[in-house]
Design a protein around this motif. Structure first.
Motif, PDB file in Angstrom:
ATOM      1  N   HIS A   1     -36.244  -8.266  11.143  1.00  0.00           N
ATOM      2  CA  HIS A   1     -34.990  -7.946  11.828  1.00  0.00           C
ATOM      3  C   HIS A   1     -35.158  -6.676  12.672  1.00  0.00           C
ATOM      4  N   GLY A   2     -35.804  -5.681  12.101  1.00  0.00           N
ATOM      5  CA  GLY A   2     -36.036  -4.435  12.830  1.00  0.00           C
ATOM      6  C   GLY A   2     -36.970  -4.606  14.009  1.00  0.00           C
ATOM      7  N   ILE A   3     -38.019  -5.402  13.825  1.00  0.00           N
ATOM      8  CA  ILE A   3     -38.970  -5.641  14.915  1.00  0.00           C
ATOM      9  C   ILE A   3     -38.295  -6.407  16.045  1.00  0.00           C
ATOM     10  N   PHE A   4     -37.548  -7.446  15.703  1.00  0.00           N
ATOM     11  CA  PHE A   4     -36.830  -8.207  16.734  1.00  0.00           C
ATOM     12  C   PHE A   4     -35.798  -7.325  17.444  1.00  0.00           C
ATOM     13  N   ALA A   5     -35.150  -6.426  16.717  1.00  0.00           N
ATOM     14  CA  ALA A   5     -34.185  -5.514  17.334  1.00  0.00           C
ATOM     15  C   ALA A   5     -34.881  -4.582  18.329  1.00  0.00           C
ATOM     16  N   ALA A   6     -36.055  -4.084  17.955  1.00  0.00           N
ATOM     17  CA  ALA A   6     -36.810  -3.205  18.855  1.00  0.00           C
ATOM     18  C   ALA A   6     -37.242  -3.954  20.111  1.00  0.00           C
ATOM     19  N   VAL A   7     -37.705  -5.194  19.940  1.00  0.00           N
ATOM     20  CA  VAL A   7     -38.101  -6.007  21.092  1.00  0.00           C
ATOM     21  C   VAL A   7     -36.890  -6.292  21.972  1.00  0.00           C
ATOM     22  N   THR A   8     -35.767  -6.629  21.356  1.00  0.00           N
ATOM     23  CA  THR A   8     -34.537  -6.890  22.104  1.00  0.00           C
ATOM     24  C   THR A   8     -34.150  -5.671  22.927  1.00  0.00           C
ATOM     25  N   PHE A   9     -34.120  -4.502  22.291  1.00  0.00           N
ATOM     26  CA  PHE A   9     -33.729  -3.287  22.998  1.00  0.00           C
ATOM     27  C   PHE A   9     -34.680  -3.001  24.162  1.00  0.00           C
ATOM     28  N   THR A  10     -35.967  -3.145  23.921  1.00  0.00           N
ATOM     29  CA  THR A  10     -36.950  -2.886  24.976  1.00  0.00           C
ATOM     30  C   THR A  10     -36.733  -3.808  26.169  1.00  0.00           C
ATOM     31  N   LEU A  11     -36.539  -5.092  25.899  1.00  0.00           N
ATOM     32  CA  LEU A  11     -36.321  -6.041  26.993  1.00  0.00           C
ATOM     33  C   LEU A  11     -35.020  -5.767  27.741  1.00  0.00           C
ATOM     34  N   VAL A  12     -33.951  -5.466  27.006  1.00  0.00           N
ATOM     35  CA  VAL A  12     -32.668  -5.164  27.643  1.00  0.00           C
ATOM     36  C   VAL A  12     -32.794  -3.917  28.512  1.00  0.00           C
ATOM     37  N   LEU A  13     -33.478  -2.906  28.021  1.00  0.00           N
ATOM     38  CA  LEU A  13     -33.667  -1.676  28.793  1.00  0.00           C
ATOM     39  C   LEU A  13     -34.494  -1.942  30.055  1.00  0.00           C
ATOM     40  N   LEU A  14     -35.558  -2.727  29.919  1.00  0.00           N
ATOM     41  CA  LEU A  14     -36.396  -3.033  31.090  1.00  0.00           C
ATOM     42  C   LEU A  14     -35.623  -3.804  32.158  1.00  0.00           C
ATOM     43  N   VAL A  15     -34.777  -4.695  31.722  1.00  0.00           N
ATOM     44  CA  VAL A  15     -33.937  -5.453  32.685  1.00  0.00           C
ATOM     45  C   VAL A  15     -32.923  -4.518  33.330  1.00  0.00           C
TER      46      VAL A  15
ATOM     47  N   LEU B   1     -30.697 -13.736  19.483  1.00  0.00           N
ATOM     48  CA  LEU B   1     -30.154 -14.706  18.510  1.00  0.00           C
ATOM     49  C   LEU B   1     -30.989 -14.726  17.233  1.00  0.00           C
ATOM     50  N   SER B   2     -32.308 -14.594  17.372  1.00  0.00           N
ATOM     51  CA  SER B   2     -33.176 -14.529  16.189  1.00  0.00           C
ATOM     52  C   SER B   2     -32.872 -13.284  15.370  1.00  0.00           C
ATOM     53  N   THR B   3     -32.650 -12.174  16.055  1.00  0.00           N
ATOM     54  CA  THR B   3     -32.310 -10.922  15.376  1.00  0.00           C
ATOM     55  C   THR B   3     -30.992 -11.068  14.618  1.00  0.00           C
ATOM     56  N   MET B   4     -30.002 -11.668  15.285  1.00  0.00           N
ATOM     57  CA  MET B   4     -28.695 -11.839  14.647  1.00  0.00           C
ATOM     58  C   MET B   4     -28.775 -12.820  13.471  1.00  0.00           C
ATOM     59  N   ALA B   5     -29.614 -13.837  13.584  1.00  0.00           N
ATOM     60  CA  ALA B   5     -29.769 -14.790  12.475  1.00  0.00           C
ATOM     61  C   ALA B   5     -30.352 -14.081  11.251  1.00  0.00           C
TER      62      ALA B   5
ATOM     63  N   MET C   1     -20.790  -5.213  14.599  1.00  0.00           N
ATOM     64  CA  MET C   1     -19.780  -5.199  15.670  1.00  0.00           C
ATOM     65  C   MET C   1     -20.370  -4.611  16.956  1.00  0.00           C
ATOM     66  N   LEU C   2     -21.126  -3.530  16.836  1.00  0.00           N
ATOM     67  CA  LEU C   2     -21.743  -2.920  18.011  1.00  0.00           C
ATOM     68  C   LEU C   2     -22.770  -3.850  18.646  1.00  0.00           C
ATOM     69  N   THR C   3     -23.640  -4.411  17.828  1.00  0.00           N
ATOM     70  CA  THR C   3     -24.698  -5.261  18.377  1.00  0.00           C
ATOM     71  C   THR C   3     -24.150  -6.599  18.866  1.00  0.00           C
ATOM     72  N   GLY C   4     -23.154  -7.126  18.165  1.00  0.00           N
ATOM     73  CA  GLY C   4     -22.513  -8.363  18.638  1.00  0.00           C
ATOM     74  C   GLY C   4     -21.749  -8.130  19.927  1.00  0.00           C
TER      75      GLY C   4
ATOM     76  N   PHE D   1     -24.175  -7.997  22.658  1.00  0.00           N
ATOM     77  CA  PHE D   1     -24.610  -9.351  23.030  1.00  0.00           C
ATOM     78  C   PHE D   1     -23.591 -10.005  23.966  1.00  0.00           C
ATOM     79  N   ALA D   2     -22.319  -9.833  23.662  1.00  0.00           N
ATOM     80  CA  ALA D   2     -21.270 -10.391  24.529  1.00  0.00           C
ATOM     81  C   ALA D   2     -21.329  -9.761  25.920  1.00  0.00           C
ATOM     82  N   VAL D   3     -21.554  -8.457  25.970  1.00  0.00           N
ATOM     83  CA  VAL D   3     -21.682  -7.774  27.255  1.00  0.00           C
ATOM     84  C   VAL D   3     -22.919  -8.272  27.997  1.00  0.00           C
ATOM     85  N   TRP D   4     -24.002  -8.513  27.257  1.00  0.00           N
ATOM     86  CA  TRP D   4     -25.230  -9.046  27.871  1.00  0.00           C
ATOM     87  C   TRP D   4     -24.954 -10.408  28.506  1.00  0.00           C
ATOM     88  N   LEU D   5     -24.186 -11.227  27.828  1.00  0.00           N
ATOM     89  CA  LEU D   5     -23.816 -12.519  28.417  1.00  0.00           C
ATOM     90  C   LEU D   5     -23.000 -12.307  29.685  1.00  0.00           C
ATOM     91  N   GLY D   6     -22.159 -11.274  29.699  1.00  0.00           N
ATOM     92  CA  GLY D   6     -21.425 -10.919  30.912  1.00  0.00           C
ATOM     93  C   GLY D   6     -22.376 -10.537  32.032  1.00  0.00           C
TER      94      GLY D   6
END
Length: 150
Positions: A130-144, A11-15, A49-52, A55-60
């Motif tokens: 924005h780029g740093i938060f995106a990298a952190v987001t991707f890393t966390l999503v991949l680890l999960v 959400l921080s990245t999207m903001a 559109m891709l990242t949003g 996010f919707a898929v992540w909520l799924g």
């Protein structure tokens, strides 16, 4: 739980992305204040559109706890981040002054006049954040998705 932390980081990245888009597009400004951009419109539309969508898929994934959803989010997010890296490279391009041609008032020959582009209105710390938060987001999503963290 990391999955909920991912939502906050995402959400921080999207903001930050929404702020950058609003700044560059001068949302609400009169038409005379709108500036040109070097960023291709299809990329500006497809990136969020891709990242949003990711996010919707992540909520799924959070709702179903089915790792297949997490892997779809990884794929969509990777594509979105790749497009974001392209936009970043175009935004940070060293030759930040674009040259326009305007007719000379005396003889009518074209004269090169420098003007700045819309993406240079965005504060650099927001672009980097924005780029740093995106990298952190991707890393966390991949680890999960890999099952390393829950």
């Amino acid at each position: 739980m990391v999955t909920n932390g991912v939502v906050l980081v995402w959400l921080s990245t999207m903001a930050a992305g929404a702020f950058m888009f609003g700044t560059a597009s001068r949302f609400g400004a009169p038409p005379a204040a709108i500036r040109n951009s070097r960023l291709p419109a299809p990329a500006l539309l497809t990136h969020p559109m891709l990242t949003g969508g990711a996010f919707a898929v992540w909520l799924g994934f959070i709702i179903t706890d089915d790792r297949a959803w997490a892997w779809v989010a990884v794929g969509l997010l990777a594509a979105g981040i790749g497009l974001g890296a392209f936009l970043f490279a175009r935004t940070m391009k060293p030759e930040h002054v674009v040259v326009a041609e305007e007719p000379d008032e005396v003889v009518g020959n074209p004269v090169h006049v420098p003007y700045d582009v819309a993406e240079h209105e965005i504060p650099r710390p927001v672009v980097y954040g924005h780029g740093i938060f995106a990298a952190v987001t991707f890393t966390l999503v991949l680890l999960v998705a890999l099952g390393v963290v829950d």
